[in-house]
Motif scaffolding. Structure first.
Motif, PDB file in Angstrom:
ATOM      1  N   ALA A  43       0.718  -1.077   0.062  1.00  0.00           N
ATOM      2  CA  ALA A  43       0.059  -0.151  -0.027  1.00  0.00           C
ATOM      3  C   ALA A  43       0.709   1.250  -0.060  1.00  0.00           C
ATOM      4  CB  ALA A  43      -0.831  -0.194   1.306  1.00  0.00           C
ATOM      5  N   THR A  44       0.463   2.225  -0.339  1.00  0.00           N
ATOM      6  CA  THR A  44       0.924   3.493  -0.366  1.00  0.00           C
ATOM      7  C   THR A  44      -0.068   4.643  -0.236  1.00  0.00           C
ATOM      8  OG1 THR A  44       2.598   5.098  -1.389  1.00  0.00           O
ATOM      9  CG2 THR A  44       0.884   4.110  -2.730  1.00  0.00           C
ATOM     10  N   ASP A  45       0.369   5.807   0.070  1.00  0.00           N
ATOM     11  CA  ASP A  45      -0.496   6.848   0.106  1.00  0.00           C
ATOM     12  C   ASP A  45       0.103   8.476  -0.496  1.00  0.00           C
ATOM     13  OD1 ASP A  45      -2.860   8.018   0.881  1.00  0.00           O
ATOM     14  OD2 ASP A  45      -2.509   7.568   3.137  1.00  0.00           O
ATOM     15  N   ASN A  46      -0.842   9.274  -0.713  1.00  0.00           N
ATOM     16  CA  ASN A  46      -0.367  10.365  -1.407  1.00  0.00           C
ATOM     17  C   ASN A  46       0.753  11.171  -0.758  1.00  0.00           C
ATOM     18  OD1 ASN A  46      -3.189   9.533  -2.187  1.00  0.00           O
ATOM     19  ND2 ASN A  46      -2.323  10.993  -4.247  1.00  0.00           N
ATOM     20  N   GLY A  47       0.631  11.470   0.701  1.00  0.00           N
ATOM     21  CA  GLY A  47       1.402  12.368   1.460  1.00  0.00           C
ATOM     22  C   GLY A  47       2.950  11.832   1.374  1.00  0.00           C
ATOM     23  N   GLU A  48       2.930  10.537   1.253  1.00  0.00           N
ATOM     24  CA  GLU A  48       4.455   9.938   1.306  1.00  0.00           C
ATOM     25  C   GLU A  48       5.242  10.003  -0.048  1.00  0.00           C
ATOM     26  OE1 GLU A  48       1.721   6.550   3.425  1.00  0.00           O
ATOM     27  OE2 GLU A  48       3.119   5.789   1.983  1.00  0.00           O
ATOM     28  N   TYR A  54      11.849   7.219  -0.368  1.00  0.00           N
ATOM     29  CA  TYR A  54      10.419   6.165  -0.293  1.00  0.00           C
ATOM     30  C   TYR A  54       9.866   5.819  -1.374  1.00  0.00           C
ATOM     31  CZ  TYR A  54       5.951   4.680   0.513  1.00  0.00           C
ATOM     32  OH  TYR A  54       4.577   4.181   0.287  1.00  0.00           O
ATOM     33  N   VAL A  55       9.903   6.807  -2.441  1.00  0.00           N
ATOM     34  CA  VAL A  55       9.400   6.153  -3.712  1.00  0.00           C
ATOM     35  C   VAL A  55      10.081   5.404  -4.423  1.00  0.00           C
ATOM     36  CG1 VAL A  55       8.560   7.312  -5.997  1.00  0.00           C
ATOM     37  CG2 VAL A  55       7.896   8.488  -3.732  1.00  0.00           C
ATOM     38  N   ALA A  56      11.497   5.615  -4.444  1.00  0.00           N
ATOM     39  CA  ALA A  56      12.369   4.662  -5.078  1.00  0.00           C
ATOM     40  C   ALA A  56      11.950   3.404  -4.762  1.00  0.00           C
ATOM     41  CB  ALA A  56      13.633   5.154  -4.816  1.00  0.00           C
ATOM     42  N   GLY A  57      12.009   3.197  -3.287  1.00  0.00           N
ATOM     43  CA  GLY A  57      11.969   1.732  -2.902  1.00  0.00           C
ATOM     44  C   GLY A  57      10.616   1.243  -3.302  1.00  0.00           C
ATOM     45  N   TYR A 307       5.406  -0.230   3.171  1.00  0.00           N
ATOM     46  CA  TYR A 307       6.270  -1.307   3.477  1.00  0.00           C
ATOM     47  C   TYR A 307       7.349  -0.737   4.454  1.00  0.00           C
ATOM     48  CZ  TYR A 307       9.503   1.694   0.377  1.00  0.00           C
ATOM     49  OH  TYR A 307      10.272   3.153  -0.040  1.00  0.00           O
ATOM     50  N   THR A 308       7.214   0.368   5.040  1.00  0.00           N
ATOM     51  CA  THR A 308       8.102   1.014   5.943  1.00  0.00           C
ATOM     52  C   THR A 308       7.414   1.383   7.039  1.00  0.00           C
ATOM     53  OG1 THR A 308       9.447   2.958   6.477  1.00  0.00           O
ATOM     54  CG2 THR A 308       8.144   3.072   4.510  1.00  0.00           C
ATOM     55  N   ASP A 309       7.859   1.197   8.437  1.00  0.00           N
ATOM     56  CA  ASP A 309       7.402   1.529   9.705  1.00  0.00           C
ATOM     57  C   ASP A 309       7.239   3.285   9.578  1.00  0.00           C
ATOM     58  OD1 ASP A 309       7.404  -0.861  10.760  1.00  0.00           O
ATOM     59  OD2 ASP A 309       9.123  -0.813  11.851  1.00  0.00           O
ATOM     60  N   LYS A 310       8.109   4.072   8.778  1.00  0.00           N
ATOM     61  CA  LYS A 310       8.013   5.484   8.585  1.00  0.00           C
ATOM     62  C   LYS A 310       6.591   5.693   8.193  1.00  0.00           C
ATOM     63  CE  LYS A 310      10.254   9.325   6.578  1.00  0.00           C
ATOM     64  NZ  LYS A 310      11.685   9.460   5.572  1.00  0.00           N
ATOM     65  N   TYR A 311       5.921   4.906   7.489  1.00  0.00           N
ATOM     66  CA  TYR A 311       4.214   5.307   7.279  1.00  0.00           C
ATOM     67  C   TYR A 311       3.411   4.383   7.352  1.00  0.00           C
ATOM     68  CZ  TYR A 311       7.062   8.574   4.610  1.00  0.00           C
ATOM     69  OH  TYR A 311       8.125   9.866   4.339  1.00  0.00           O
ATOM     70  N   GLU A 329      12.015   2.537  10.135  1.00  0.00           N
ATOM     71  CA  GLU A 329      11.419   4.020  10.012  1.00  0.00           C
ATOM     72  C   GLU A 329      12.394   4.799   9.046  1.00  0.00           C
ATOM     73  OE1 GLU A 329      10.779   5.604  13.781  1.00  0.00           O
ATOM     74  OE2 GLU A 329       8.727   4.314  14.132  1.00  0.00           O
ATOM     75  N   ASN A 330      13.864   4.127   9.157  1.00  0.00           N
ATOM     76  CA  ASN A 330      14.765   4.938   8.086  1.00  0.00           C
ATOM     77  C   ASN A 330      14.900   4.358   6.813  1.00  0.00           C
ATOM     78  OD1 ASN A 330      15.691   6.378  10.245  1.00  0.00           O
ATOM     79  ND2 ASN A 330      16.555   4.962  11.266  1.00  0.00           N
ATOM     80  N   LEU A 331      13.664   3.675   6.507  1.00  0.00           N
ATOM     81  CA  LEU A 331      13.749   2.875   4.879  1.00  0.00           C
ATOM     82  C   LEU A 331      14.742   1.966   4.867  1.00  0.00           C
ATOM     83  CD1 LEU A 331      13.039   6.139   2.924  1.00  0.00           C
ATOM     84  CD2 LEU A 331      11.461   4.680   3.755  1.00  0.00           C
TER      85      LEU A 331
END
Ligand code: XIL
Length: 417
Positions: A43-48, A54-57, A307-311, A329-331
């Motif tokens: 999943a992803t979200d617009n704010g991220e 993050y987008v590269a990953g 995919y990341t605890d950051k988001y 959280e640091n990708l």
């Protein structure tokens, strides 16, 4: 760096691994595909999406062959007031999937949550609410027609005991709102696979039985339902991840009804900060979920809820909990978790794609065009459903198992569907 099979073999031979780069395409998605699945995604979200690292990953199709919008296709975003449709944020996610050559799971059309108050508190009668429901579905599904591999048509319609959750649709229309929704979605995009999606249906029990009854209900009305999404918001060491056989038994109860299953929102949370023991258990739990899906042919794919605890959504909803995803959280990958997931998918039958899909064509807009010519060195054998059967640089088998056709996703990737 996480050791790969190549680096481990080289180390065993006493050779230095540095001149040999791991195959670019080795990742969670390519391994899932090699294991016969259609995708591994996030999943992803617009704010991220302003976070370029993050987008590269997220855009690395070795790991993610599919994305789901976490919020931007829900009713409150799409139709915030009656008859006013806002597709801007949903389109951003759909366009990202197309740009990356990733499948899109569209989420979600009918849900009691993130539903605007004009619907919840409108006081509409049966006929009016049915027309509002159909109009919303028809408009949104038509807008994304041809782009959604799956639609989560109805989300979370059940209580924990398997009875219907009371919400404005149930209270006004009765259980018929569910098949009415599926029929409207099918009419607007006949090629999208239509899913019922819920949580706590990953293990056998009253709620899982309730979800099976929803499949039967939709079919009894003569409407189309293609699959059931198991959200799988799990807890480290708890029900839902305890054994592979628990997964397969429960999934088989759904597939016996003639539908696919998918794991749609996987995360495995723990108290934070996570202890080393919790992370060790979490790695096992992720592996168990993968092994369960791997063992059931009609488990078509798996999505983690970002995919990341950051988001991750977990800390904002479950106080004191988090650390639920395979990237921190640091990708950075959590090596133990990621490696366990990779091992659980295994390396399949050597059908791992060697090139990352780069085409701008949405993967879901498949055609039955023949796959690009493959090298004369193509080996024999039959490709299972969902397996790769062609694409630039592909030297593996091209013959699809009976009942499936080699279908072009993009120039680099064709698949037996
Ligand atoms: C969550 C989103 O991730 C959050 O950002 C939002 O605040 C609430 O919804 N089940 C679902 C998803 O089907 O849509 C939910 O997503 C998580 C639970």
């Amino acid at each position: 760096m996480i050791p790969t099979a190549i680096t481990l073999v080289l180390a065993a031979l006493g050779a230095t691994a540095s001149p040999v780069e791991p195959r670019a395409a080795d990742g969670l998605n390519t391994r899932a595909v090699a294991a016969g699945k259609q995708y591994f995604g996030s999943a992803t979200d617009n704010g991220e999406l302003t976070d370029s690292a993050y987008v590269a990953g997220l855009s690395n199709t070795a790991d993610f062959g599919q994305i789901t919008p976490g919020n931007s296709m829900k009713w409150d975003t799409i139709e915030p007031s009656r008859g006013t449709f806002n597709y801007a944020n949903g389109d951003v996610i759909a366009n990202l999937a197309a740009k990356n050559g990733q499948y899109l799971r569209c989420h979600t059309l009918v849900w009691y949550n993130q539903l605007p108050s004009w619907v919840t508190n409108g006081g509409f009668d049966n006929a009016t609410l049915i027309s509002i429901l159909k109009n919303h579905i028809t408009n949104e599904v038509t807008h994304y027609k041809g782009k959604c591999l799956h639609w989560d048509v109805v989300n979370e319609a059940l209580n924990e005991d398997g009875t219907y959750r009371t919400n404005v649709f149930y209270n006004t229309i009765g259980p018929a709102y569910i098949p009415i929704a599926f029929a409207a979605a099918a009419a607007a995009d006949p090629s999208a696979k239509l899913y019922y999606n819920d949580y706590n249906i990953e293990a056998a029990g009253a709620k899982s039985t309730g979800a099976q009854n929803i499949v039967k209900l939709v079919k009894a009305y003569g409407a189309k339902i293609d699959g059931v999404g198991m959200q799988a918001h799990l807890i480290v060491g708890s029900t839902g991840s305890e054994s592979v056989s628990a997964w397969t038994t429960n999934m088989n109860a759904f597939t016996a009804l003639g539908v696919d299953v998918a794991i749609t929102e996987l995360d495995i949370r723990t108290n934070t900060p996570a202890t080393a023991a919790a992370v060790t258990q979490q790695a096992k739990d992720y592996a168990t979920v993968i092994q369960g899906c791997k063992a059931v042919a009609r488990c078509v794919g798996m999505t983690i809820w970002d995919y990341t605890d950051k988001y991750s959504w977990i800390p904002s909803v479950f106080s004191g909990q988090g650390a639920a995803l395979p990237w921190d959280e640091n990708l950075n990958k959590k090596a133990a978790v990621y490696d366990a997931m990779m091992s659980a998918w295994g390396t399949g039958t050597g059908t791992t794609p060697t090139a990352t899909p780069t085409a701008s064509v949405p993967a879901s807009s498949t055609t039955t065009t023949a796959a690009p010519a493959t090298s004369s060195a193509a080996s024999g054998g039959t490709v299972p459903k969902w397996g790769q059967c062609g694409g630039i640089g592909w030297t593996g088998p091209t013959q699809c198992v009976a009942g499936t056709t080699c279908t072009k996703g993009n120039d680099y990737y064709s698949q037996c569907l």
